[in-house]
Scaffold this motif. Structure first.
Motif, PDB file in Angstrom:
ATOM      1  N   UNK A  15       0.747  -1.275  -0.007  1.00  0.00           N
ATOM      2  CA  UNK A  15       0.184  -0.033  -0.065  1.00  0.00           C
ATOM      3  C   UNK A  15       0.785   1.326   0.000  1.00  0.00           C
ATOM      4  N   UNK A  16       2.071   1.074   0.680  1.00  0.00           N
ATOM      5  CA  UNK A  16       2.918   2.265   0.787  1.00  0.00           C
ATOM      6  C   UNK A  16       4.456   1.969   0.611  1.00  0.00           C
ATOM      7  N   UNK A  17       5.112   3.089   0.334  1.00  0.00           N
ATOM      8  CA  UNK A  17       6.629   2.958   0.220  1.00  0.00           C
ATOM      9  C   UNK A  17       7.034   2.486   1.676  1.00  0.00           C
ATOM     10  N   UNK A  18       6.514   3.117   2.634  1.00  0.00           N
ATOM     11  CA  UNK A  18       6.849   2.420   3.986  1.00  0.00           C
ATOM     12  C   UNK A  18       6.534   1.247   4.464  1.00  0.00           C
ATOM     13  N   UNK A  19       5.555   0.544   3.715  1.00  0.00           N
ATOM     14  CA  UNK A  19       4.880  -0.736   4.109  1.00  0.00           C
ATOM     15  C   UNK A  19       5.962  -1.685   3.508  1.00  0.00           C
ATOM     16  N   UNK A  20       6.461  -1.186   2.215  1.00  0.00           N
ATOM     17  CA  UNK A  20       7.398  -2.114   1.213  1.00  0.00           C
ATOM     18  C   UNK A  20       8.759  -2.093   2.187  1.00  0.00           C
ATOM     19  N   UNK A  21       9.134  -0.777   2.615  1.00  0.00           N
ATOM     20  CA  UNK A  21      10.324  -0.728   3.251  1.00  0.00           C
ATOM     21  C   UNK A  21      10.444  -1.928   4.633  1.00  0.00           C
ATOM     22  N   UNK A  22       9.323  -1.709   5.262  1.00  0.00           N
ATOM     23  CA  UNK A  22       9.394  -2.519   6.488  1.00  0.00           C
ATOM     24  C   UNK A  22       9.359  -4.305   6.041  1.00  0.00           C
ATOM     25  N   UNK A  23       8.633  -4.369   5.103  1.00  0.00           N
ATOM     26  CA  UNK A  23       8.589  -5.854   4.890  1.00  0.00           C
ATOM     27  C   UNK A  23      10.014  -6.170   4.205  1.00  0.00           C
ATOM     28  N   UNK A  24      10.548  -5.376   3.538  1.00  0.00           N
ATOM     29  CA  UNK A  24      11.806  -5.804   3.086  1.00  0.00           C
ATOM     30  C   UNK A  24      12.838  -6.101   4.159  1.00  0.00           C
ATOM     31  N   UNK A  25      12.862  -5.014   4.902  1.00  0.00           N
ATOM     32  CA  UNK A  25      13.860  -5.313   6.069  1.00  0.00           C
ATOM     33  C   UNK A  25      13.497  -6.452   6.940  1.00  0.00           C
ATOM     34  N   UNK A  27      11.839  -9.166   6.059  1.00  0.00           N
ATOM     35  CA  UNK A  27      12.553 -10.317   5.042  1.00  0.00           C
ATOM     36  C   UNK A  27      14.016 -10.665   5.216  1.00  0.00           C
ATOM     37  N   UNK A  28      14.629  -9.523   5.081  1.00  0.00           N
ATOM     38  CA  UNK A  28      16.152  -9.743   4.971  1.00  0.00           C
ATOM     39  C   UNK A  28      16.716 -10.090   6.237  1.00  0.00           C
ATOM     40  N   UNK A  29      16.332  -9.367   7.360  1.00  0.00           N
ATOM     41  CA  UNK A  29      17.225  -9.427   8.492  1.00  0.00           C
ATOM     42  C   UNK A  29      16.325 -10.519   9.519  1.00  0.00           C
ATOM     43  N   UNK A  30      15.017 -10.620   9.259  1.00  0.00           N
ATOM     44  CA  UNK A  30      14.300 -11.738  10.142  1.00  0.00           C
ATOM     45  C   UNK A  30      14.268 -13.116   9.525  1.00  0.00           C
ATOM     46  N   UNK A  31      14.519 -13.077   8.276  1.00  0.00           N
ATOM     47  CA  UNK A  31      14.565 -14.521   7.774  1.00  0.00           C
ATOM     48  C   UNK A  31      15.734 -14.843   6.770  1.00  0.00           C
ATOM     49  N   UNK A  32      15.795 -14.134   5.929  1.00  0.00           N
ATOM     50  CA  UNK A  32      16.870 -14.358   4.802  1.00  0.00           C
ATOM     51  C   UNK A  32      18.138 -14.674   5.230  1.00  0.00           C
ATOM     52  N   UNK A  33      18.574 -13.749   6.239  1.00  0.00           N
ATOM     53  CA  UNK A  33      20.231 -13.779   6.781  1.00  0.00           C
ATOM     54  C   UNK A  33      19.993 -14.647   7.873  1.00  0.00           C
ATOM     55  N   UNK A  34      18.940 -14.920   8.859  1.00  0.00           N
ATOM     56  CA  UNK A  34      19.152 -15.918   9.888  1.00  0.00           C
ATOM     57  C   UNK A  34      18.555 -17.324   9.748  1.00  0.00           C
ATOM     58  N   UNK A  35      17.575 -17.441   8.720  1.00  0.00           N
ATOM     59  CA  UNK A  35      17.071 -19.036   8.737  1.00  0.00           C
ATOM     60  C   UNK A  35      17.044 -19.622   7.349  1.00  0.00           C
ATOM     61  N   UNK A  36      17.259 -18.799   5.969  1.00  0.00           N
ATOM     62  CA  UNK A  36      17.133 -19.589   5.001  1.00  0.00           C
ATOM     63  C   UNK A  36      18.694 -19.887   4.491  1.00  0.00           C
ATOM     64  N   UNK A  37      18.567 -21.158   4.117  1.00  0.00           N
ATOM     65  CA  UNK A  37      19.889 -22.076   3.838  1.00  0.00           C
ATOM     66  C   UNK A  37      20.362 -21.653   2.512  1.00  0.00           C
TER      67      UNK A  37
END
Length: 56
Positions: A15-25, A27-37
């Protein structure tokens, strides 16, 4: 970018640039760097790889 688009943006348009930024952060810090093999680093997450390869 292909993985990001497939795994994060499959839900549709944000819905907004802010929503996109939050989701991206999150994803990267909460999943991609910590859990994804990652096959290129021995099927470890980047965080695991860093922990296992720190110089003491």
């Amino acid at each position: 970018m292909g993985t990001l688009k497939k795994e994060l943006f499959q839900r549709g348009v944000f819905e907004s640039h802010e929503d996109t930024s939050i989701a991206l952060f999150e994803y990267i810090e909460g999943y991609y760097n910590t859990q994804r093999k990652h096959s290129s680093i021995g099927y470890q997450s980047p965080v695991q790889f860093e922990r296992n390869n720190q110089l003491n």
